[in-house]
Design a protein around this motif. Structure first.
Motif, mmCIF file in Angstrom:
data_model
loop_
_atom_site.group_PDB
_atom_site.id
_atom_site.type_symbol
_atom_site.label_atom_id
_atom_site.label_comp_id
_atom_site.label_asym_id
_atom_site.label_seq_id
_atom_site.Cartn_x
_atom_site.Cartn_y
_atom_site.Cartn_z
ATOM 1 N N VAL A 47 -14.381 32.826 -44.406
ATOM 2 C CA VAL A 47 -15.459 33.764 -44.096
ATOM 3 C C VAL A 47 -14.967 35.206 -44.079
ATOM 4 N N LEU A 48 -13.835 35.464 -43.411
ATOM 5 C CA LEU A 48 -13.367 36.835 -43.233
ATOM 6 C C LEU A 48 -12.374 37.281 -44.303
ATOM 7 N N GLN A 57 -12.419 39.613 -32.881
ATOM 8 C CA GLN A 57 -12.950 39.986 -34.194
ATOM 9 C C GLN A 57 -13.664 41.337 -34.126
ATOM 10 N N GLU A 116 -12.680 43.657 -37.079
ATOM 11 C CA GLU A 116 -13.799 44.309 -37.761
ATOM 12 C C GLU A 116 -13.520 45.781 -38.101
ATOM 13 N N ARG A 137 -11.590 45.930 -41.366
ATOM 14 C CA ARG A 137 -12.024 44.975 -42.392
ATOM 15 C C ARG A 137 -11.776 45.490 -43.802
ATOM 16 N N ILE A 170 -23.032 30.843 -42.158
ATOM 17 C CA ILE A 170 -21.578 30.970 -42.304
ATOM 18 C C ILE A 170 -21.152 30.551 -43.709
ATOM 19 N N LEU A 213 -22.227 33.180 -46.240
ATOM 20 C CA LEU A 213 -21.360 34.355 -46.190
ATOM 21 C C LEU A 213 -20.013 34.061 -46.836
ATOM 22 N N PRO A 240 -20.826 36.943 -50.054
ATOM 23 C CA PRO A 240 -21.116 37.914 -48.994
ATOM 24 C C PRO A 240 -22.274 38.857 -49.320
ATOM 25 N N VAL A 287 -24.451 39.795 -41.209
ATOM 26 C CA VAL A 287 -23.102 39.380 -41.596
ATOM 27 C C VAL A 287 -22.066 39.765 -40.541
ATOM 28 N N ARG A 295 -19.662 36.945 -38.979
ATOM 29 C CA ARG A 295 -18.201 37.037 -39.040
ATOM 30 C C ARG A 295 -17.588 36.822 -37.658
#
Length: 292
Positions: free
Chosen positions: A34-35, A83, A88, A91, A171, A174, A178, A188, A192
């Motif tokens: 996801v990230l 996060q 974040e 990112r 999830i 994404l 994304p 989003v 995340r």
């Protein structure tokens, strides 16, 4: 001398440990899917969860398995906080900067634990800690069996959550696309944070499951972290099902290696398998994927 009984014992031990490896790696794989970051702090979060389980048992006499009700949600929220506050804002940083960020977070958490609780090994010894039974000629330790079963149940519950719930589908969306997820109105940023929180919750549950038979110390997460990375590579980066299956493969390889090789070389089989997969199957034994 190598015997059939010894082989059976190695297989049983490897499978039981492999389930825990699979759960740890599932959370790591979900975060990556996801990230798009490799979270070196994953093992440090597991270490904190093991300390939380230890102190709940030592101070309040809460059974390690019952402590999951507390540590799971608590570390889900901690993961979301990490996060939001740490991950974040960085990112869009270069990938190597993100790697160094999570590595720095891991070092911070480990040293924080060292300052708070020193480097002493601690253990959680509930009444059933030494319970066992025989399966053929193999000895099965009940805490390890419960840990494996709990890890598999947790992994299957997570798989169902990702497939059947709206948040789980968000999830996966994404992870797959994304920009498309954003255009469809998915928040989003929140997703995340939820994905990272779920990954932290998974590793916290794994930490609680292993405390009845594993020591607790500031560096305890490092070995699980290394094995989780090996499992994720074997299963395919971002492949959730592959991570679970890869956990059993790594557990078996480690246990069989301990049977055939001296103690200091027991992980040689695991890392040899790791190198071979990188050379001949870079996408993993079960193929890469995002949030599958």
């Amino acid at each position: 001398m190598f015997s059939l009984d010894l082989l059976l014992q190695a297989v049983v031990s490897g499978v039981l440990l492999g389930g825990v490896y699979g759960l740890v790696a599932s959370g790591l794989s979900l975060i990556f899917g996801v990230l798009r970051i490799i979270n070196f702090a994953h093992g440090a979060v597991m270490m904190l969860a093991m300390y939380a389980t230890y102190w709940l048992f030592a101070l309040l006499h809460v059974d390690p398995y019952l402590s999951i009700v507390v540590t799971g949600p608590a570390f889900f929220l901690l993961g979301m906080l990490i996060q939001r506050v740490v991950i974040e804002p960085n990112r869009f940083a270069a990938e190597h900067n993100q790697l160094l960020l999570t590595l720095g977070l891991a070092l911070f958490l480990e040293n924080l634990a060292l300052v708070l609780w020193q480097g002493d090994f601690r253990t959680v010894r509930p009444a059933y800690a030494n319970a066992s039974f025989t399966l053929g000629e193999a000895l099965v330790e009940v805490p390890r069996l419960v840990a494996c079963a709990g890890a598999v149940v947790m992994a299957l519950a997570l798989f169902g959550f990702l497939r059947l719930t709206d948040v789980g589908k968000a999830i996966r969306a994404l992870a797959e696309e994304p920009e498309g997820a954003m255009l469809m109105g998915i928040d989003v940023g929140r997703i995340r944070a939820v994905a990272f929180g779920i990954g932290a919750g998974c590793v916290a549950v794994a930490g609680a499951l292993v405390t009845p038979f594993f020591y607790v110390a500031p560096d305890v997460g490092e070995s699980f972290n290394i094995m989780a990375f090996v499992v994720v590579v074997l299963g395919g980066m971002g492949n959730f099902v592959g991570a679970l299956l890869g956990g059993f493969i790594v557990g078996l390889a480690e246990s069989l290696g301990a049977t055939a090789l001296p103690g200091s070389l027991k992980q040689l089989v695991v890392f040899a398998l790791f190198v071979l997969v990188l050379l001949f199957r870079p996408a993993g034994l079960f193929g890469g994927g995002r949030g599958r």
